[in-house]
Design a protein around this motif. Structure first.
Motif, short mmCIF file in Angstrom:
data_model
loop_
_atom_site.label_atom_id
_atom_site.label_comp_id
_atom_site.label_asym_id
_atom_site.label_seq_id
_atom_site.Cartn_x
_atom_site.Cartn_y
_atom_site.Cartn_z
N PRO A 21 -17.27 -9.33 -4.02
CA PRO A 21 -16.20 -8.42 -3.59
C PRO A 21 -15.05 -8.39 -4.59
O PRO A 21 -14.73 -9.39 -5.23
N ASN A 22 -14.43 -7.23 -4.72
CA ASN A 22 -13.22 -7.08 -5.51
C ASN A 22 -12.25 -6.19 -4.75
O ASN A 22 -12.50 -5.83 -3.60
N PHE A 23 -11.14 -5.83 -5.38
CA PHE A 23 -10.10 -5.07 -4.69
C PHE A 23 -10.62 -3.74 -4.18
O PHE A 23 -10.47 -3.41 -2.99
N TRP A 24 -11.26 -2.96 -5.05
CA TRP A 24 -11.71 -1.62 -4.66
C TRP A 24 -12.91 -1.67 -3.72
O TRP A 24 -13.06 -0.81 -2.85
N TRP A 25 -13.76 -2.66 -3.88
CA TRP A 25 -14.90 -2.82 -2.98
C TRP A 25 -14.42 -3.11 -1.57
O TRP A 25 -14.89 -2.51 -0.60
N LEU A 26 -13.49 -4.03 -1.43
CA LEU A 26 -12.93 -4.34 -0.12
C LEU A 26 -12.20 -3.13 0.47
O LEU A 26 -12.28 -2.86 1.68
N LEU A 27 -11.47 -2.42 -0.39
CA LEU A 27 -10.73 -1.25 0.08
C LEU A 27 -11.68 -0.19 0.65
O LEU A 27 -11.43 0.39 1.71
N GLY A 28 -12.79 0.05 -0.05
CA GLY A 28 -13.75 1.04 0.44
C GLY A 28 -14.41 0.61 1.74
O GLY A 28 -14.56 1.43 2.66
N ILE A 29 -14.76 -0.67 1.85
CA ILE A 29 -15.40 -1.15 3.08
C ILE A 29 -14.43 -1.05 4.25
O ILE A 29 -14.79 -0.60 5.35
N MET A 30 -13.18 -1.47 4.04
CA MET A 30 -12.21 -1.42 5.14
C MET A 30 -11.87 0.02 5.51
O MET A 30 -11.59 0.31 6.67
N LEU A 31 -11.89 0.92 4.54
CA LEU A 31 -11.60 2.33 4.84
C LEU A 31 -12.67 2.93 5.74
O LEU A 31 -12.37 3.76 6.62
N ILE A 32 -13.91 2.52 5.54
CA ILE A 32 -15.01 3.06 6.35
C ILE A 32 -14.80 2.76 7.84
O ILE A 32 -15.17 3.56 8.71
N PHE A 33 -14.16 1.61 8.14
CA PHE A 33 -14.03 1.19 9.54
C PHE A 33 -12.61 1.33 10.09
O PHE A 33 -12.40 1.10 11.28
N SER A 34 -11.62 1.66 9.26
CA SER A 34 -10.23 1.69 9.74
C SER A 34 -9.68 3.10 9.91
O SER A 34 -8.54 3.24 10.36
N TRP A 35 -10.44 4.14 9.57
CA TRP A 35 -9.91 5.50 9.65
C TRP A 35 -9.77 5.98 11.08
O TRP A 35 -9.13 7.00 11.34
N MET A 36 -10.34 5.26 12.05
CA MET A 36 -10.31 5.72 13.45
C MET A 36 -9.04 5.33 14.18
O MET A 36 -8.89 5.64 15.36
N SER A 37 -8.10 4.67 13.52
CA SER A 37 -6.92 4.15 14.21
C SER A 37 -6.05 5.25 14.79
O SER A 37 -5.52 5.12 15.89
N VAL A 55 0.56 -5.96 -0.66
CA VAL A 55 1.29 -4.74 -0.33
C VAL A 55 0.53 -3.51 -0.84
O VAL A 55 0.41 -2.50 -0.12
N LEU A 56 0.03 -3.56 -2.07
CA LEU A 56 -0.71 -2.43 -2.60
C LEU A 56 -1.98 -2.16 -1.78
O LEU A 56 -2.30 -1.00 -1.48
N PHE A 57 -2.69 -3.21 -1.41
CA PHE A 57 -3.89 -3.04 -0.59
C PHE A 57 -3.53 -2.41 0.75
O PHE A 57 -4.20 -1.47 1.21
N GLY A 58 -2.49 -2.93 1.39
CA GLY A 58 -2.11 -2.40 2.69
C GLY A 58 -1.63 -0.97 2.63
O GLY A 58 -2.00 -0.14 3.47
N LEU A 59 -0.82 -0.63 1.61
CA LEU A 59 -0.30 0.73 1.50
C LEU A 59 -1.42 1.74 1.22
O LEU A 59 -1.49 2.80 1.85
N VAL A 60 -2.28 1.41 0.26
CA VAL A 60 -3.37 2.34 -0.09
C VAL A 60 -4.30 2.53 1.10
O VAL A 60 -4.68 3.66 1.44
N LEU A 61 -4.68 1.44 1.77
CA LEU A 61 -5.58 1.54 2.91
C LEU A 61 -4.93 2.32 4.05
O LEU A 61 -5.59 3.16 4.70
N THR A 62 -3.65 2.08 4.30
CA THR A 62 -2.97 2.78 5.39
C THR A 62 -2.85 4.26 5.11
O THR A 62 -3.10 5.11 5.99
N ILE A 63 -2.47 4.61 3.88
CA ILE A 63 -2.28 6.03 3.55
C ILE A 63 -3.59 6.79 3.63
O ILE A 63 -3.69 7.85 4.26
N VAL A 64 -4.64 6.25 3.00
CA VAL A 64 -5.92 6.96 2.96
C VAL A 64 -6.54 7.02 4.35
O VAL A 64 -7.02 8.09 4.80
N SER A 65 -6.54 5.90 5.07
CA SER A 65 -7.14 5.91 6.42
C SER A 65 -6.35 6.79 7.38
O SER A 65 -6.94 7.43 8.27
N SER A 66 -5.03 6.86 7.21
CA SER A 66 -4.23 7.72 8.08
C SER A 66 -4.52 9.19 7.82
O SER A 66 -4.60 9.99 8.76
N ILE A 67 -4.68 9.55 6.55
CA ILE A 67 -5.00 10.94 6.23
C ILE A 67 -6.34 11.34 6.84
O ILE A 67 -6.47 12.39 7.47
#
Length: 367
Positions: free
Chosen positions: A212-228, A155-167
């Motif tokens: 890989p760790n939590f923040w490493w995965l979050l940064g990698i996924m953010l690079i490719f998910s902000w275009m949604s 849940v924390l990974f999904g919420l943080v990634l969704t909020i940051v990528s949506s912004i």
């Protein structure tokens, strides 16, 4: 309740539009009750160390209170022989405390996500029992404890990634749609190239260099998910930038940033909120899929994807796959229902409560 009390929440004034949104949100009973159920589960997961832990919550020893959940104590603190951290599940340490007239308060589940049960009556994975409510995995770790910790991480990974990528996506789409021209053209060409990169292959390559760790995965996924959200926000800004009230605001000298934020962005809210549940669900399932493939969190981390992988590898232990599947389905279903209610709250076409709100606003204006 007086009108003054009704117009304020936590000391802040509630406008008629906000009251209409809250009323529309509560009108969606499915989303309203899903929010409370999800919040209850999430709050419990936030305090996972208090619910599932192999360390006691409180220990009374020689008229002193100790909290092993927060602080680390050596075995010699309780009369033992070693300077290492005390193993409170060891009967020897427990006897030292009780013989001194002390007492121990344990969490409801006496296992952490990494605690191994060495006293299993059958080889691991063990079936559900009174000691392990949902059984153990193939390494003898408690499934309930790993489920609670894994739910929190997902849940924390999904919420943080969704909020940051949506912004980031909303900002990019707003700049494209509002200014148009060469700005829009260059952004579109860049997004076409960037979205064509093979994300999974890049993750596999990078995983061979860095653990890989939590923040490493979050940064990698953010690079490719902000275009949604870029496409839908861009379309709304292209449509609304030539509205009469936007031109009037520009003629009055209002800055582009304020026009975009106060006058154009609200038009993109409903469309953006419609996409948010799918973005959040995609973020959670992406982490689960990466863990299932072995390219996610480090080995041993509490993960629903790893539990699914263990269920696939241990067909004789169906409780592993069923538990992870049921938790994922409940979590994603609740999130979809919640965002449906949020979308209804921001949708101006949901006018079931518009009449009373307009009347209240008119009464405030005349008074």
């Amino acid at each position: 309740m007086s009108s003054v009390e009704r117009d304020r929440f936590m000391g802040r004034r509630i406008t008629p539009i906000t009251r209409r949104r809250l009323r529309n949100f509560r009108a969606n009973k499915r989303g309203y009750w899903s929010l409370w159920i999800f919040l209850g589960l999430f709050v419990l997961a936030l305090f996972a160390e208090v619910i599932a832990n192999d360390k006691p919550l409180l220990i009374s020893f020689k008229d002193e209170i100790h909290s092993p959940v927060i602080f680390t104590y050596a075995e010699t603190k309780f009369g033992g022989e070693f300077e290492t951290e005390a193993d409170y599940r060891d009967p020897f340490v427990t006897e030292l405390i009780t013989e001194a007239g002390g007492w121990i308060i344990w969490p409801p589940i006496r296992y952490s996500y990494r605690t191994i049960n060495y006293d299993l009556p059958v080889p691991a994975p063990a079936p559900p029992s009174t000691e392990n409510w949902l059984g153990t995995d193939d390494q003898g770790r408690d499934v309930v404890a790993r489920l609670i910790y894994g739910f929190r991480i997902s849940v924390l990974f999904g919420l943080v990634l969704t909020i940051v990528s949506s912004i980031v996506g909303v900002m990019a789409g707003a700049i494209q749609g509002y200014f148009g021209g060469w700005t829009d053209l260059l952004f579109q060409r860049f997004i076409e190239v960037w979205s064509g990169l093979p994300t999974l292959y890049l993750l596999i390559i990078l995983a061979s260099f860095v653990e890989p760790n939590f923040w490493w995965l979050l940064g990698i996924m953010l690079i490719f998910s902000w275009m949604s959200l870029v496409g839908v926000v861009r379309a709304e800004f292209l449509r609304a930038r030539n509205f009469d009230y936007v031109r009037a605001a520009r003629a009055l000298g209002l800055s582009d940033v304020m026009i975009m934020y106060r006058h154009v962005l609200p038009n993109a809210m409903v469309a953006s909120l419609t996409f948010l549940p799918f973005i959040l669900s995609g973020s959670i399932t992406t982490l689960t899929a990466l863990d299932f493939l072995g390219f996610g969190l480090p080995p041993g981390s509490p993960s629903l994807g790893e539990m699914l992988q263990q269920g696939k590898a241990n067909l004789q232990a169906p409780w592993l796959g069923i538990t992870a599947f049921v938790m994922l389905s409940i979590m994603l279903t609740l999130l979809i229902f919640i965002f449906e209610a949020v979308r209804d709250a921001f949708d101006p076409r949901k006018g079931a409560a518009a009449g009373p709100v307009v009347a209240e606003a008119a009464a405030e204006t005349t008074s």
